[in-house]
Design a protein around this motif. Structure first.
Motif, mmCIF file in Angstrom:
data_model
loop_
_atom_site.group_PDB
_atom_site.id
_atom_site.type_symbol
_atom_site.label_atom_id
_atom_site.label_comp_id
_atom_site.label_asym_id
_atom_site.label_seq_id
_atom_site.Cartn_x
_atom_site.Cartn_y
_atom_site.Cartn_z
ATOM 1 N N GLY A 1 18.896 7.039 41.253
ATOM 2 C CA GLY A 1 19.338 6.226 40.134
ATOM 3 C C GLY A 1 19.719 4.721 40.485
ATOM 4 O O GLY A 1 20.581 4.024 39.464
ATOM 5 N N ARG B 1 18.314 -2.211 30.989
ATOM 6 C CA ARG B 1 18.825 -0.905 31.738
ATOM 7 C C ARG B 1 18.650 0.210 30.945
ATOM 8 O O ARG B 1 18.259 1.342 31.464
ATOM 9 N N THR C 1 16.699 3.547 32.422
ATOM 10 C CA THR C 1 17.463 4.860 32.416
ATOM 11 C C THR C 1 16.657 5.800 31.643
ATOM 12 O O THR C 1 16.579 7.046 32.176
ATOM 13 N N GLU D 1 15.080 9.529 32.888
ATOM 14 C CA GLU D 1 15.526 10.778 32.240
ATOM 15 C C GLU D 1 14.257 11.313 31.705
ATOM 16 O O GLU D 1 14.245 12.721 32.078
ATOM 17 N N LEU E 1 21.715 1.992 38.150
ATOM 18 C CA LEU E 1 21.347 1.626 36.805
ATOM 19 C C LEU E 1 22.292 2.396 35.808
ATOM 20 O O LEU E 1 23.049 3.360 35.819
ATOM 21 N N ALA F 1 23.767 4.410 32.405
ATOM 22 C CA ALA F 1 23.148 5.467 31.709
ATOM 23 C C ALA F 1 22.951 4.793 30.045
ATOM 24 O O ALA F 1 23.908 4.229 29.726
#
Length: 273
Positions: free
Chosen positions: A39, A69, A73, A77, A252, A254
């Motif tokens: 990450g 960002r 993210t 995910e 990064l 969340a």
């Protein structure tokens, strides 16, 4: 009079978003490529600055780092990855496409380069539609080389097809001053090594003791440019690798994935630049 909607088919089937597809096929946009590990990204701020700066230049408006960002993210995910090769593309209307692929690294073996007469247009932008780079890169590989080296008609060296190149004169790491993309790996290394920018030509290659290439996948020594051979300078490469390792990994933030008008794509091919 009502204008009929755009209709696009792919292999005989209607495209789900023909307007987006037409935008992507237009080939006018820019991107950045990064390696994500746990990450985190080396030089994340440089990637975000590049995207904002190029968006301003191409489309007259910036792009918010916070939005990028969130998209990054969210794409990771959705792909279920903490380690990946990621690209962020920006097109007209500030449409953002994120691709998530298997993580990649630079081949460890020393590289051989074939010089070709070609400079990228608007070389300071990492723009899409690199037909010339792909054409010359594929031709170089068919000729038994690893990469194409882009030069002027007078033999001035700019960059590799998908790399930056640097030379070692025994005192300084010399980055060619011809128009080129300042890659993020190059931007991280330049202030961390004794560096200089000046013209480098094919005729002057024998003035240098060693050379290496860089891109988003990492760093590799160069063993040959055309018929000119270079010894791999292990001490130099140790310093270069150590300098790169000293660049911090930036996390990064969340956040949720996607957003209106911001598609997220997931790919499985190997990142090449």
């Amino acid at each position: 009079m009502t204008t009929a909607p755009l209709h696009v088919e792919i292999d005989g089937s209607p495209a789900p978003d023909p307007e987006l597809l037409a935008t992507l096929m237009g080939g006018y946009g820019h991107f950045t490529a990064m390696q994500v590990r746990d990450g985190r990204v080396r030089g994340l701020g440089l990637h975000l600055d590049r995207l904002d700066r190029s968006t301003h230049e191409l489309f007259g408006t910036g792009i918010d780092a916070g939005r990028l960002r969130v998209l990054l993210t969210g794409a990771l995910e959705a792909a279920g990855r903490r380690d990946a090769a990621v690209r962020v593309y920006v097109y007209a209307g500030v449409r953002v496409v994120v691709t998530v692929r298997e993580p990649a690294s630079m081949p460890a073996a020393p590289q051989s380069l074939k010089s070709v007469e070609y400079w990228r247009p608007a070389a300071h932008i990492k723009h899409v539609g690199g037909f010339g780079q792909s054409y010359h890169g594929d031709a170089a590989r068919r000729a038994g080389f690893d990469e194409a080296l882009l030069t002027s008609s007078h033999g001035e060296i700019a960059e590799g097809a998908v790399t930056n190149i640097a030379f070692w004169d025994g005192t300084s790491v010399v980055w060619p001053s011809a128009p080129c993309l300042t890659g993020v790996t190059m931007a991280l290394l330049e202030p961390r090594l004794p560096s200089a920018r000046r013209p480098v030509t094919l005729a002057s290659l024998r003035d240098f003791r060693a050379a290496f290439v860089t891109n988003s996948r990492g760093i590799a020594p160069v063993e040959r440019i055309d018929e000119v051979r270079f010894e791999v300078d292990e001490e130099l490469m140790g310093r270069v690798y150590a300098a790169y390792a000293s660049a911090p990994w930036e996390p990064l933030e969340a956040g949720r994935s996607g957003g209106p008008g911001s598609p997220v794509w997931h790919e499985s091919s190997t990142d090449a630049s």
